[in-house]
Design a protein around this motif. Structure first.
Motif, PDB file in Angstrom:
ATOM      1  N   HIS A  26       0.796  -1.241   0.000  1.00 42.17           N
ATOM      2  CA  HIS A  26       0.000   0.000   0.000  1.00 42.17           C
ATOM      3  C   HIS A  26       0.823   1.283   0.000  1.00 42.17           C
ATOM      4  N   THR A  27       2.106   1.197  -0.319  1.00 45.88           N
ATOM      5  CA  THR A  27       2.953   2.399  -0.294  1.00 45.88           C
ATOM      6  C   THR A  27       2.906   3.181  -1.611  1.00 45.88           C
ATOM      7  N   ALA A  28       2.218   2.650  -2.621  1.00 44.78           N
ATOM      8  CA  ALA A  28       1.872   3.389  -3.838  1.00 44.78           C
ATOM      9  C   ALA A  28       3.077   3.898  -4.636  1.00 44.78           C
ATOM     10  N   PRO A  29       3.756   3.014  -5.358  1.00 47.76           N
ATOM     11  CA  PRO A  29       4.885   3.453  -6.195  1.00 47.76           C
ATOM     12  C   PRO A  29       4.386   4.225  -7.423  1.00 47.76           C
ATOM     13  N   ASN A  30       4.666   5.513  -7.467  1.00 45.60           N
ATOM     14  CA  ASN A  30       4.108   6.356  -8.529  1.00 45.60           C
ATOM     15  C   ASN A  30       5.101   6.742  -9.612  1.00 45.60           C
ATOM     16  N   ALA A  31       6.379   6.419  -9.438  1.00 47.33           N
ATOM     17  CA  ALA A  31       7.351   6.710 -10.496  1.00 47.33           C
ATOM     18  C   ALA A  31       8.503   5.725 -10.402  1.00 47.33           C
ATOM     19  N   LEU A  32       9.039   5.393 -11.551  1.00 46.15           N
ATOM     20  CA  LEU A  32      10.197   4.510 -11.673  1.00 46.15           C
ATOM     21  C   LEU A  32      11.179   5.161 -12.633  1.00 46.15           C
ATOM     22  N   LEU A  33      12.449   5.232 -12.227  1.00 48.34           N
ATOM     23  CA  LEU A  33      13.467   5.856 -13.072  1.00 48.34           C
ATOM     24  C   LEU A  33      14.765   5.066 -12.990  1.00 48.34           C
ATOM     25  N   PHE A  34      15.276   4.626 -14.132  1.00 47.28           N
ATOM     26  CA  PHE A  34      16.593   3.997 -14.171  1.00 47.28           C
ATOM     27  C   PHE A  34      17.643   5.091 -14.328  1.00 47.28           C
ATOM     28  N   TYR A  35      18.554   5.121 -13.376  1.00 46.39           N
ATOM     29  CA  TYR A  35      19.544   6.197 -13.324  1.00 46.39           C
ATOM     30  C   TYR A  35      20.737   5.865 -14.207  1.00 46.39           C
ATOM     31  N   THR A  36      20.991   6.719 -15.177  1.00 46.95           N
ATOM     32  CA  THR A  36      22.099   6.498 -16.118  1.00 46.95           C
ATOM     33  C   THR A  36      23.140   7.616 -16.050  1.00 46.95           C
ATOM     34  N   GLY A  37      22.977   8.530 -15.100  1.00 44.55           N
ATOM     35  CA  GLY A  37      23.891   9.662 -15.003  1.00 44.55           C
ATOM     36  C   GLY A  37      25.220   9.288 -14.369  1.00 44.55           C
TER      37      GLY A  37
END
Length: 432
Positions: free
Chosen positions: A319-330
């Motif tokens: 129930h923590t609601a993951p609202n964004a996913l980003l693979f970090y390439t920097g």
């Protein structure tokens, strides 16, 4: 003063130009706020509040030129659903423009184009060499007629490198019951929701006016996906599912309130075309680490699911609601973060009487395109205090993530509209 001035007047023109450039670079140096914008971060990191928009900011994208485009849940008082921000000094930014008369969640940019979604359509705008939108009032309509039943309606978007766009079409239901969210109501046979929702649809990114018939149901059995991103290392789409609610409310004889608060997991899935994640027939139990039969379909909290359903790539608290996913390439952040996943957890509302959870950015290490090792909380205290988080009354709710051209991590806030920027500067005094 005169002597000091004469020194500068006698400098060669080229050197004066160099000094001006140096001053400009110094002026544009990113400076963390003294209190790190109220966030708790790993050693060496700092944070600043980039801007206060006063709107429910959802997803965000940053062009290679540094222009920020932010999608609003609803148009602001000026009637604009997309905000344009440009950097000023010290890493801060100001809203310089707005366009798009629709609310929604999804926004994504690639060289030459900006894509944005309402809850029924996906639009495309043209970007010039400066990263500026050239047709703000006349976008191309890429996809139309997507289902919006006022439940799990956000149409988050991502793209691969082959010109395909992926759209979440959330299920307009909690668990496909005959009577939605009602105590003891059984599940509908051959859940009809899955015909047009509860999955990821694939469309072409360059074809106008596509409808369901032009798309491909890429993956099914996903209750609702708000965060998704294309993993270039694995050449694969990864998504974050919002797990089902109300196990105790609907089946109190099978689940107590603690089990209902801790089940099911919020799951990350690595998708291939044709995959089925199992909603509404199953859920993932992150305590037993098993796929379980849903109570609406004959489960009792003990029956392990049968069927050709994929396993999650990783699992997180319920129930923590993951609202964004980003693979970090920097390259700004240390090596351990390279190609790993940042996840924005919007926070829970339905864990009572247990404490509410979430309101943080998590980091999931990856190796060779797959989750590797335990996840960790990366940026915390968006809620303002542990007490506010426990009560489910946070000051801020993280929602969107984007990587800046310098490797900064941008975070949106879906409550007050704050835009955050997280940077790394080893040895900085402005870190916790």
């Amino acid at each position: 003063m005169k002597n000091h001035l004469s020194r500068y007047l006698l400098l060669p023109t080229a050197l004066v130009g160099s000094l001006s450039l140096f001053a400009l670079k110094t002026e544009n140096k990113v400076l963390a706020d003294p209190d790190n914008a109220g966030l708790k971060l790993p050693a060496g990191f700092g944070a600043l509040k980039v801007a206060e928009t006063g709107a429910r900011t959802r997803h965000i994208t940053v062009t290679p030129q540094g222009t920020m485009y932010v999608k609003l849940n609803r148009p602001n008082k000026e009637g604009k659903g997309i905000l344009v921000l440009r950097e000023t000094t010290g890493g801060k930014a100001e809203v310089v423009n707005g366009f798009g008369s629709y609310g929604g969640t999804g926004i994504y940019s690639v060289p030459g184009f900006l894509y944005a979604s309402s809850d029924e359509e996906v639009f495309r705008y043209k970007l010039n060499a400066k990263g500026e939108v050239t047709n703000p009032t006349q976008p191309e309509k890429i996809i139309t007629g997507l289902i919006n039943r006022r439940q799990h309606e956000s149409k988050s978007i991502a793209q691969d490198k082959a010109g395909n766009i992926y759209v979440n079409i959330g299920a307009y239901s909690n668990a496909c019951q005959v009577k939605d969210r009602q105590k003891g109501s059984p599940g509908k046979p051959n859940c009809p929701v899955l015909d047009s929702a509860g999955g990821i649809w694939q469309f072409r990114a360059d074809k106008l006016n596509q409808t369901y018939g032009d798309g491909v149901r890429y993956a099914t059995g996903l209750r609702n996906v708000v965060g998704l991103d294309w993993n270039t290392q694995a050449n694969q789409l990864f998504v974050m599912q919002h797990g089902r609610d109300q196990l105790h409310d609907n089946f109190p004889e099978l689940y107590d309130t603690k089990q209902s608060a801790e089940l099911p997991a919020e799951c990350m899935y690595a998708l291939n075309k044709g995959d089925n994640a199992g909603w509404p027939y199953i859920y993932y139990d992150n305590v037993q680490r098993k796929k379980m039969m849903a109570p609406e379909y004959g489960g009792d909290g003990k029956k392990v699911a049968t069927g050709n359903y994929i396993d999650p790539a990783a699992a997180y608290p319920a129930h923590t609601a993951p609202n964004a996913l980003l693979f970090y390439t920097g390259t700004m952040f240390p090596e351990k973060y390279r190609n790993g996943a940042f996840i924005a957890f919007h926070g829970s509302w339905n864990r009572a009487p247990e404490p509410q959870k979430g309101y943080y950015i998590a980091f999931q290490p990856f190796k060779d395109g797959k989750p590797s090792g335990e996840w960790e909380v990366f940026a915390d205290n968006f809620a303002g205090s542990p007490e506010k988080a426990t009560a489910g009354r946070p000051d801020h709710k993280p929602c969107g993530l984007a990587q800046g051209p310098d490797g900064s991590l941008y975070v949106t806030d879906d409550k007050q509209g704050t835009i955050y920027r997280i940077v790394y500067a080893k040895g900085s005094k402005n870190t916790n």
